[in-house]
Design an enzyme around this catalytic site. Structure first.
Site, PDB file in Angstrom:
ATOM      1  N   GLY A  47       0.836  -1.198   0.000  1.00 17.54           N
ATOM      2  CA  GLY A  47       0.000   0.000   0.000  1.00 17.54           C
ATOM      3  C   GLY A  47       0.863   1.237   0.000  1.00 17.54           C
ATOM      4  N   TYR A  48       0.881   1.955   1.109  1.00 14.28           N
ATOM      5  CA  TYR A  48       1.619   3.217   1.243  1.00 14.28           C
ATOM      6  C   TYR A  48       1.167   4.212   0.178  1.00 14.28           C
ATOM      7  CZ  TYR A  48       4.950   0.751   4.280  1.00 14.28           C
ATOM      8  OH  TYR A  48       5.525   0.036   5.288  1.00 14.28           O
ATOM      9  N   HIS A  49      -0.115   4.386   0.065  1.00 11.96           N
ATOM     10  CA  HIS A  49      -0.618   5.393  -0.869  1.00 11.96           C
ATOM     11  C   HIS A  49      -2.063   5.735  -0.531  1.00 11.96           C
ATOM     12  CE1 HIS A  49      -1.661   1.503  -2.878  1.00 11.96           C
ATOM     13  NE2 HIS A  49      -2.822   2.114  -2.941  1.00 11.96           N
ATOM     14  N   ALA A  50      -2.553   6.780  -1.192  1.00 17.86           N
ATOM     15  CA  ALA A  50      -3.977   7.146  -1.113  1.00 17.86           C
ATOM     16  C   ALA A  50      -4.454   7.308  -2.549  1.00 17.86           C
ATOM     17  CB  ALA A  50      -4.148   8.456  -0.351  1.00 17.86           C
ATOM     18  N   ARG A  95      -3.586   4.198   2.949  1.00 12.12           N
ATOM     19  CA  ARG A  95      -3.749   2.823   3.424  1.00 12.12           C
ATOM     20  C   ARG A  95      -2.448   2.030   3.358  1.00 12.12           C
ATOM     21  NH1 ARG A  95      -6.855   2.468  -1.200  1.00 12.12           N
ATOM     22  NH2 ARG A  95      -7.328   4.556  -0.438  1.00 12.12           N
TER      23      ARG A  95
END
Ligand code: T46
Length: 145
Positions: A47-50, A95
């Site tokens: 993830g590590y993004h929006a 997330r």
């Protein structure tokens, strides 16, 4: 920050269980894409993004995993371990997915086709984006989500 988890109806009989999910009935958007994550290696965090506009429902249809949701102000951790539960992840929400069990299969129902331009992959950029949006529209965009 309110976490929205759906509990889908389970159709069970002596043969086993079945869950059906219908767009705009069981979940709040039309389904444009389905993907799933499996065979996740030990200790991996994804993830590590929006997303600027994508909405999704995450269902751990087998095994378990944890999801960190972050609206730029608050963070919450959600455990997914039931194949009949779906976590709603709205747009403008950072997330991360982690603690996958070896047998985990994370199914995702998505409101849009894959679009690289919809991702924000830098955390500070995400925080700035959310704050600027709130300034523009003059209200808490994550309220009620
Ligand atoms: C999200 C979380 C929950 C595609 O070609 N099409 C797709 O529809 C997707 C989702 C991915 N890809 C490619 C892009 C990358 O080369 O698959 C590779 C892995 O994707 P990514 O690194 O974005 O995977 P995650 O697990 O970090 O994030 C994914 C989704 O991308 C994202 O939208 O919310 O799962």
């Amino acid at each position: 920050m309110q976490i929205m988890k759906y509990t889908f109806q389970q159709h069970g009989d002596e043969r086993g269980m079945l869950v059906a999910v219908e767009e705009l009935k069981d979940i709040p958007f039309e389904i444009k894409r389905i993907y799933y994550v499996y065979d996740t290696k030990d200790g991996v965090r994804r993830g590590y993004h929006a997303h600027k506009s994508l909405e999704q429902i995450l269902i751990c249809v087998h095994g378990s995993c944890k999801i960190l949701l972050d609206n730029g102000k608050e963070q919450k951790e959600v455990l997914l371990e039931k194949p009949y539960e779906g976590l709603y992840v709205p747009n403008n929400m950072w997330r991360e997915m982690y603690d996958f069990s070896e047998d985990a299969v994370l199914l995702v129902l998505a409101s849009s086709y894959y679009d690289k331009e919809d991702y924000i992959r830098d955390y500070q950029e995400f925080v700035d984006y959310v704050w600027n949006l709130e300034k523009e529209i003059g209200q808490d965009i994550c309220e009620g989500k």
